[in-house]
Design a protein around this motif. Structure first.
Motif, PDB file in Angstrom:
ATOM      1  N   VAL A 196       0.841  -1.199   0.000  1.00 15.56           N
ATOM      2  CA  VAL A 196       0.000   0.000   0.000  1.00 15.56           C
ATOM      3  C   VAL A 196       0.877   1.249   0.000  1.00 15.56           C
ATOM      4  O   VAL A 196       0.623   2.206  -0.742  1.00 15.56           O
ATOM      5  CB  VAL A 196      -0.966  -0.021   1.202  1.00 15.56           C
ATOM      6  CG1 VAL A 196      -1.654   1.319   1.381  1.00 15.56           C
ATOM      7  CG2 VAL A 196      -1.986  -1.135   1.043  1.00 15.56           C
ATOM      8  N   ALA A 197       1.922   1.264   0.808  1.00 17.87           N
ATOM      9  CA  ALA A 197       2.811   2.431   0.874  1.00 17.87           C
ATOM     10  C   ALA A 197       3.547   2.616  -0.454  1.00 17.87           C
ATOM     11  O   ALA A 197       3.705   3.746  -0.933  1.00 17.87           O
ATOM     12  CB  ALA A 197       3.806   2.261   2.015  1.00 17.87           C
ATOM     13  N   ALA A 233       1.062   4.029  -2.987  1.00 23.23           N
ATOM     14  CA  ALA A 233       0.794   5.438  -2.695  1.00 23.23           C
ATOM     15  C   ALA A 233       1.976   6.309  -3.097  1.00 23.23           C
ATOM     16  O   ALA A 233       1.800   7.424  -3.598  1.00 23.23           O
ATOM     17  CB  ALA A 233       0.493   5.610  -1.205  1.00 23.23           C
ATOM     18  N   SER A 283       2.205   9.607  -5.916  1.00 23.26           N
ATOM     19  CA  SER A 283       2.478  10.923  -5.347  1.00 23.26           C
ATOM     20  C   SER A 283       3.283  11.741  -6.356  1.00 23.26           C
ATOM     21  O   SER A 283       3.818  11.202  -7.329  1.00 23.26           O
ATOM     22  CB  SER A 283       3.258  10.766  -4.042  1.00 23.26           C
ATOM     23  OG  SER A 283       4.567  10.329  -4.323  1.00 23.26           O
TER      24      SER A 283
END
Length: 81
Positions: A17-18, A21, A25
């Motif tokens: 998930v990180a 993300a 960004s």
């Protein structure tokens, strides 16, 4: 308390998930464009390699000596002979 297998699964999920993300960004967008550019460049190199391979495979057929050509094709007549 969670066992080791659950902790590992949770850690992998959190890292996924990180990472996702981060790619969406503003900092990660150049990375996405770089990966896409590498994919396009590699496809171009594959296409160029295929074309060069086809040319080198057929160049031997074009540059065969006349004597060998006459042996392979006895019905061949050359206009200059």
């Amino acid at each position: 308390m969670a066992d080791s297998g659950q902790q590992e699964t949770m850690l992998k999920t959190a890292a996924g998930v990180a990472g996702g993300a981060l790619l969406f960004s503003p900092v990660g967008m150049p990375i996405v464009h770089g990966i896409a550019g590498l994919a396009v460049a590699s496809l171009g190199l594959i296409a160029a390699g295929s074309a060069v391979g086809a040319i080198t495979d057929n160049i031997g057929n074009i540059v065969t000596p006349k004597d060998q050509h006459r042996e392979e094709y006895p019905d061949f007549t050359d206009e200059k002979d």
